[in-house]
Each structure stands twice: as C-alpha cells, then as structure tokens.
Design a protein around this motif. Structure first.
Motif, PDB file in Angstrom:
ATOM      1  N   ASP A  18      15.255   8.787  -7.281  1.00 43.00           N
ATOM      2  CA  ASP A  18      14.591   8.560  -8.504  1.00 43.00           C
ATOM      3  C   ASP A  18      13.733   7.628  -8.403  1.00 43.00           C
ATOM      4  O   ASP A  18      12.503   7.299  -8.686  1.00 43.00           O
ATOM      5  N   THR A  19      14.653   6.211  -7.703  1.00 42.17           N
ATOM      6  CA  THR A  19      14.014   4.838  -7.711  1.00 42.17           C
ATOM      7  C   THR A  19      13.022   4.971  -6.270  1.00 42.17           C
ATOM      8  O   THR A  19      12.325   4.302  -6.606  1.00 42.17           O
ATOM      9  N   PRO A  26       9.416   1.796  -2.905  1.00 43.12           N
ATOM     10  CA  PRO A  26       8.718   1.037  -1.839  1.00 43.12           C
ATOM     11  C   PRO A  26       7.544   1.790  -0.636  1.00 43.12           C
ATOM     12  O   PRO A  26       6.927   1.285   0.015  1.00 43.12           O
ATOM     13  N   PRO A  27       7.260   3.289  -0.880  1.00 42.54           N
ATOM     14  CA  PRO A  27       6.633   3.880  -0.304  1.00 42.54           C
ATOM     15  C   PRO A  27       4.984   3.677  -0.588  1.00 42.54           C
ATOM     16  O   PRO A  27       3.802   3.645  -0.195  1.00 42.54           O
ATOM     17  N   ALA A  28       5.208   3.010  -1.606  1.00 43.47           N
ATOM     18  CA  ALA A  28       3.399   2.181  -2.611  1.00 43.47           C
ATOM     19  C   ALA A  28       3.237   1.178  -2.277  1.00 43.47           C
ATOM     20  O   ALA A  28       2.236   0.985  -2.184  1.00 43.47           O
ATOM     21  N   LEU A  29       4.268   0.235  -0.880  1.00 38.84           N
ATOM     22  CA  LEU A  29       3.356  -0.986  -0.451  1.00 38.84           C
ATOM     23  C   LEU A  29       2.256  -0.404   0.667  1.00 38.84           C
ATOM     24  O   LEU A  29       2.330   0.401   1.561  1.00 38.84           O
ATOM     25  N   VAL A  84      10.087 -11.459  -8.889  1.00 40.55           N
ATOM     26  CA  VAL A  84      10.953 -11.192  -8.710  1.00 40.55           C
ATOM     27  C   VAL A  84      10.789 -10.193  -9.808  1.00 40.55           C
ATOM     28  O   VAL A  84      10.543  -9.776 -10.520  1.00 40.55           O
ATOM     29  N   GLY A  85      11.597  -9.412  -9.554  1.00 38.55           N
ATOM     30  CA  GLY A  85      12.287  -8.145  -9.310  1.00 38.55           C
ATOM     31  C   GLY A  85      11.400  -6.900  -9.118  1.00 38.55           C
ATOM     32  O   GLY A  85      10.666  -7.248  -8.203  1.00 38.55           O
ATOM     33  N   PRO A  86      11.213  -5.493  -9.923  1.00 42.50           N
ATOM     34  CA  PRO A  86      10.876  -4.761  -9.176  1.00 42.50           C
ATOM     35  C   PRO A  86       8.928  -4.818  -8.875  1.00 42.50           C
ATOM     36  O   PRO A  86       8.480  -5.793  -9.970  1.00 42.50           O
ATOM     37  N   ALA A  87       8.625  -4.424  -7.790  1.00 41.96           N
ATOM     38  CA  ALA A  87       7.079  -4.359  -8.461  1.00 41.96           C
ATOM     39  C   ALA A  87       6.474  -3.956  -9.586  1.00 41.96           C
ATOM     40  O   ALA A  87       4.640  -4.105  -9.433  1.00 41.96           O
ATOM     41  N   ALA A  88       7.194  -3.009 -10.157  1.00 38.10           N
ATOM     42  CA  ALA A  88       6.533  -2.603 -11.242  1.00 38.10           C
ATOM     43  C   ALA A  88       5.662  -4.239 -12.247  1.00 38.10           C
ATOM     44  O   ALA A  88       5.205  -3.377 -13.341  1.00 38.10           O
ATOM     45  N   GLY A  89       6.671  -4.989 -12.001  1.00 33.69           N
ATOM     46  CA  GLY A  89       6.332  -6.294 -12.813  1.00 33.69           C
ATOM     47  C   GLY A  89       6.003  -6.850 -12.319  1.00 33.69           C
ATOM     48  O   GLY A  89       5.837  -8.015 -13.079  1.00 33.69           O
ATOM     49  N   GLU A  96      -3.998   0.808 -11.842  1.00 29.04           N
ATOM     50  CA  GLU A  96      -2.613   0.962 -11.526  1.00 29.04           C
ATOM     51  C   GLU A  96      -1.757   0.876  -9.879  1.00 29.04           C
ATOM     52  O   GLU A  96      -1.468  -0.118  -9.762  1.00 29.04           O
ATOM     53  N   ARG A  97      -2.906  -0.213  -9.450  1.00 25.80           N
ATOM     54  CA  ARG A  97      -2.514  -1.380  -8.457  1.00 25.80           C
ATOM     55  C   ARG A  97      -1.669  -2.450  -9.175  1.00 25.80           C
ATOM     56  O   ARG A  97      -2.300  -3.173  -9.950  1.00 25.80           O
ATOM     57  N   ARG A  98      -0.358  -3.035  -8.306  1.00 27.95           N
ATOM     58  CA  ARG A  98       0.511  -3.856  -8.440  1.00 27.95           C
ATOM     59  C   ARG A  98      -0.131  -5.088  -7.257  1.00 27.95           C
ATOM     60  O   ARG A  98       0.370  -4.897  -6.648  1.00 27.95           O
ATOM     61  N   PHE A  99      -0.339  -6.336  -7.627  1.00 28.53           N
ATOM     62  CA  PHE A  99      -0.343  -7.126  -6.274  1.00 28.53           C
ATOM     63  C   PHE A  99       0.946  -8.253  -6.464  1.00 28.53           C
ATOM     64  O   PHE A  99       0.804  -9.306  -7.365  1.00 28.53           O
TER      65      PHE A  99
END
Length: 260
Positions: A18-19, A26-29, A84-89, A96-99
């Motif tokens: 799930d993570t 990770p596959p979203a990088l 710091v922390g997950p890329a979602a943050g 929808e992209r996060r940098f």
C-alpha cells in the motif's frame, strides 16, 4: 507463535504494498535534479527557477509557472530547506506533481514525483518470500564508540559517505555472520546488504532494519523483512550500495526479492 509471526508478516507486507503503490510512493519519482548541474536554475520539465544557496534553495516563480507552496498559489521568491517526511508532504507542487527539495553532502537537488509516472502505473507488486521462522535469528550489536564514515558508491554512480555505528553479529544456517550497520535517530539499526542471491533471484542489494538493541546489545535479525531499496522502483534514487563486509556469503532467500 509462528502463526502469529506469519500473520504479522502478511500485514507488514500488505502495508508495504500500500505504501509503495500510493500516489507519491517510490515508483512515482520521475527525476532527481542536482542544482549545480543547472546554473541557470531551469530544471528539466519543472516550472520556476531553482537556485542553490549554502543553507537551502531559492525558488522564483511567476503566474505562468502554476506553482503552489504550502497549498497556496505562489509567485515571487521563497527560500526552501530540505523536505522531510513523505513526498506527499513536499511544500512545492504543480497540479498533482510534487517537487521535493533534498540535500546530500551540501549539494542541493529537487525531486519530481508524479502519480502518473509510467513506473507507478506499471507497478504490479513486490515478489516476496512467505514468512519462514528460520530467517529470524537473535543478533548482537556492538557500537564502534566513535563516528565512522565510509565512502561507498551510490545507485546513481556517485560516491558518498555512509555513516556506520557498529557491528551486528548473528548466526544464520550455522554460519557466523556480521553486518556493518547505521544507527537511526530512534535507536533502530539499518543495514545495506547483498548475498549470493543478489542480482540473480533477488535485487542486487537490499535494506534491513532491525529494531533498537536492548541495554545488552540484543536485537532480532529478521530477513523476512528485508526490503527492496527505493532505487528498485525508480532509477532516480541515490541509494548507497553495501559497504565493505556487507556482502554475505550465504543465500538469503527471504523477504522482498524483486518486483513482480
């Protein structure tokens, strides 16, 4: 007890899937860009102008860039430190992209996470060996008593320092083995290791995260929970390769092995 351990492992494995498969797993990088490689501040397919300073990154953006910072549309300049922390943050986004801003040995970079990344949409799961109690053994941690850093090759071909805190000793299938391990902020241990299955029936190296040792240095070495490193899911991570002595001369046919 074995049944409980097996059930715990199944829940751990399901949570891990799930993570990893989450929108910013990770596959979203899709890219890691080091700012020193882009002196004009223009990163490939990333809006805005990104400039490294000693203490962080300066992002300059106009209305045409469509960037948001902390969830608010942004124009002007802002100084950023490492996320710091997950890329979602991550603080900076475009749709929808996060940098995510990162730093390695004083070198600043930006990671591009996209839920629509081909590696994420193609993700089918992780091939993992079902729980087997013989892969969970007692271990003993001996700290070095001083900070040690070794230079190791990373998955991106560059060499960086890996801080090591001590030696983890254990016996597996009658063989007395050791791993050099790092000590995390919560006291738990972290090892980068390879074995005779690496590059064959398992990924070329894996991670292991034993729990914090007790006052006598005792912990459990559970290879059922060996992990694929992030670079197994996307080519743009900079995972360290195993340090000297961490290639085990046994076949660890346990834990996460490769991608499905």
């Amino acid at each position: 007890m074995t049944t409980d351990a097996s059930e715990d492992w199944k829940q751990w494995h399901e949570h891990r899937i799930d993570t990893v498969s989450a929108p910013y797993g990770p596959p979203a990088l899709t890219g890691t860009h080091w700012l020193e490689d882009y002196p004009d501040g223009r990163l490939p397919d990333i809006p805005g102008r990104w400039t490294a300073e000693e203490a962080g990154v300066v992002l300059a953006a106009g209305p045409e860039d469509g960037l948001s910072v902390d969830g608010e549309l942004f124009t002007g300049e802002v100084r950023l430190t490492a996320d710091v922390g997950p890329a979602a943050g991550a603080r900076v986004a475009a749709g929808e992209r996060r940098f995510a801003v990162l730093v390695r040995e004083g070198e600043w970079g930006v990671r591009d996470f996209d839920p629509a990344a081909p590696a994420r949409t193609a993700f089918k799961g992780i091939e993992a060996t079902p729980y087997d109690p013989r892969w969970s053994v007692p271990g003993h941690f001996t700290p070095y008593g001083e900070r040690r850093t070794v230079r190791v090759e990373n998955a991106d071909g560059r060499t960086r320092g890996l801080e090591l805190g001590g030696i983890l000793a254990f016996t597996l299938d009658g063989a007395d083995l050791t791993l050099q391990v790092s000590v995390q902020s919560d006291g738990s241990l972290w090892a980068v290791f390879a074995d005779t299955t690496s590059g064959d029936s398992s990924y070329r190296f894996r991670f292991l995260r034993p729990g914090a040792p007790d006052a006598e240095g005792r912990t459990t070495v559970d290879f059922n929970r060996a992990l694929l490193p992030p670079c197994a899911f996307a080519d743009h991570f900079v995972c360290p390769l195993p340090p000297p002595g961490n290639t085990l001369g046994v076949a660890v046919a346990a834990g996460e092995r490769t991608l499905s």
